[in-house]
Design a protein around this motif. Structure first.
Motif, short mmCIF file in Angstrom:
data_model
loop_
_atom_site.label_atom_id
_atom_site.label_comp_id
_atom_site.label_asym_id
_atom_site.label_seq_id
_atom_site.Cartn_x
_atom_site.Cartn_y
_atom_site.Cartn_z
N TYR A 147 67.21 71.43 65.63
CA TYR A 147 67.01 71.81 64.23
C TYR A 147 65.61 71.42 63.75
O TYR A 147 64.95 72.18 63.05
CB TYR A 147 68.06 71.14 63.32
CG TYR A 147 69.48 71.21 63.80
CD1 TYR A 147 69.96 72.30 64.53
CD2 TYR A 147 70.38 70.19 63.52
CE1 TYR A 147 71.27 72.36 64.96
CE2 TYR A 147 71.70 70.23 63.93
CZ TYR A 147 72.14 71.32 64.66
OH TYR A 147 73.44 71.36 65.10
N GLY A 172 68.86 79.02 49.92
CA GLY A 172 70.07 78.42 50.49
C GLY A 172 69.85 77.63 51.76
O GLY A 172 70.74 77.59 52.63
N GLU A 225 78.24 72.60 60.85
CA GLU A 225 79.69 72.79 60.94
C GLU A 225 80.05 73.73 62.08
O GLU A 225 81.01 73.51 62.82
CB GLU A 225 80.22 73.32 59.61
CG GLU A 225 81.75 73.39 59.56
CD GLU A 225 82.25 73.84 58.20
OE1 GLU A 225 83.30 73.33 57.76
OE2 GLU A 225 81.58 74.70 57.58
N SER A 226 79.25 74.80 62.25
CA SER A 226 79.48 75.75 63.33
C SER A 226 79.29 75.09 64.69
O SER A 226 80.05 75.35 65.63
CB SER A 226 78.52 76.94 63.18
OG SER A 226 78.71 77.88 64.21
N ASP A 252 82.33 73.09 65.44
CA ASP A 252 83.45 73.95 65.85
C ASP A 252 83.30 74.39 67.31
O ASP A 252 84.29 74.47 68.05
CB ASP A 252 83.53 75.17 64.94
CG ASP A 252 83.92 74.81 63.52
OD1 ASP A 252 84.41 73.68 63.30
OD2 ASP A 252 83.74 75.67 62.63
N ARG A 285 69.69 74.38 52.25
CA ARG A 285 70.64 73.26 52.36
C ARG A 285 72.01 73.77 52.82
O ARG A 285 72.62 73.21 53.73
CB ARG A 285 70.75 72.54 51.02
CG ARG A 285 71.61 71.26 51.06
CD ARG A 285 71.85 70.75 49.65
NE ARG A 285 70.59 70.52 48.96
CZ ARG A 285 69.93 69.36 48.96
NH1 ARG A 285 70.45 68.33 49.61
NH2 ARG A 285 68.80 69.22 48.30
N ALA A 286 72.49 74.82 52.19
CA ALA A 286 73.78 75.38 52.56
C ALA A 286 73.78 75.92 53.98
O ALA A 286 74.77 75.80 54.71
CB ALA A 286 74.16 76.50 51.58
N ALA A 287 72.64 76.50 54.39
CA ALA A 287 72.53 77.03 55.75
C ALA A 287 72.63 75.91 56.78
O ALA A 287 73.27 76.07 57.82
CB ALA A 287 71.22 77.79 55.92
N LEU A 335 74.18 72.99 56.37
CA LEU A 335 75.57 72.53 56.38
C LEU A 335 76.43 73.46 57.22
O LEU A 335 77.24 73.02 58.05
CB LEU A 335 76.11 72.46 54.95
CG LEU A 335 75.51 71.38 54.04
CD1 LEU A 335 76.02 71.56 52.62
CD2 LEU A 335 75.84 69.99 54.55
N ALA A 336 76.25 74.77 57.02
CA ALA A 336 77.05 75.74 57.77
C ALA A 336 76.71 75.72 59.25
O ALA A 336 77.60 75.85 60.11
CB ALA A 336 76.81 77.15 57.19
N ALA A 337 75.42 75.56 59.57
CA ALA A 337 74.99 75.54 60.97
C ALA A 337 75.59 74.35 61.71
O ALA A 337 76.10 74.49 62.84
CB ALA A 337 73.47 75.51 61.04
#
Length: 269
Positions: A175, A244, A254-255, A258, A246-248, A250-252
């Motif tokens: 990242y 977005g 989390e993915s 998973d 910050r949201a990206a 968080l989603a990355a």
């Protein structure tokens, strides 16, 4: 002196070998396995470490570090099972693979420690999270902690947190590299030569990381110290929030968590 064999000298396996050497380990105390002969010869030439087979590693090593890709784990464990000596410590560096997988595939009572390292290991700045399996004792965890502390920092965590750790620090360097790459491109867009843009951004990253590591301030406090009212930084922060970022992130992450869970489930009986 503990004899260590790295099973699978890919990027993370080589990073561990290199880091252990830089941390003071003797090449004579290390071994590795590598299925590609040309790469094995190259690693031996570069590091002075003996290449061997699974059986050879199992016969000599006290600690076997498994560093293959998750999809390659089943044939490796099938080959290892009949030659594994009792009491040999298995250290897994494979993302997503639980200690229970090794305990099912290897002889009963085999101690297994799960580790999620990252590639800064090669420069002695790894972040490694360590979890013990059902047969691992505090002494086994201590062995692994001492081993990995020569190549960076170590945290002992419950195995239930390993998938999250994989997403955060295991994949974390990618990242940062991604962000640095984008910032260098921004410098080029603004008319700064690539070499100079690289120097400016990389040193800024080093300095910011040092402030985080050596100080006691929260990242929000450090960011606010750079962010003057109606200044350049707040304008940049506004755009990051608008798009977005910050949201990206968080989603990355989390993915990535998973996917780590999925990798473990692929080997369930």
């Amino acid at each position: 002196m503990t004899k260590i064999a790295v099973l699978g000298a890919g990027k993370i396996g080589e990073a561990l070998l290199s880091g252990l050497l830089q941390g003071g380990r003797s090449a004579a105390d290390l071994m590795f396995t590598e299925k590609h002969e040309a790469r094995a010869a190259s690693l031996t030439s570069q590091y002075g470490i003996e290449g061997t087979t699974i059986a050879g590693a199992a016969a000599k090593a006290d600690v076997l570090v498994v560093a293959v890709k998750p999809q390659d784990i089943e044939p490796l464990l099938a080959e290892l099972r009949p030659v594994l000596r009792a009491g040999t410590l298995i250290v897994s560096l494979c993302a997503g693979l639980p200690t229970s997988l090794y305990e099912r595939r290897l002889p009963e009572g085999t101690p297994v420690v799960r580790v999620m390292p990252n590639t800064p290991m090669v420069v002695g700045e790894a972040m490694s999270a360590v979890s013990g399996g059902s047969n691992a004792t505090p002494e086994h965890l201590k062995v692994v902690e001492e081993l990995l502390s020569t190549v960076g920092k170590v945290a002992i965590v419950p195995e239930s947190q390993q998938d999250a750790v994989t997403a955060l620090s295991g994949s974390g360097p990618a990242y940062f590299f991604f962000l640095v790459e984008a910032m260098i491109d921004a410098g080029i867009l603004l008319g700064i030569p690539r070499d100079l843009a690289s120097t400016l951004i990389i040193q800024s990253a080093v300095g910011a990381a040092t402030m985080l590591a050596e100080g006691s301030s929260h990242p929000v406090i450090l960011r606010e110290a750079v962010t003057s009212p109606a200044g350049t930084t707040i304008m940049a922060i506004r755009e990051l929030e608008k798009h977005g970022v910050r949201a990206a992130l968080l989603a990355a992450i989390e993915s990535a968590r998973d996917r780590s869970v999925e990798l473990g489930k692929q080997h369930e009986d």
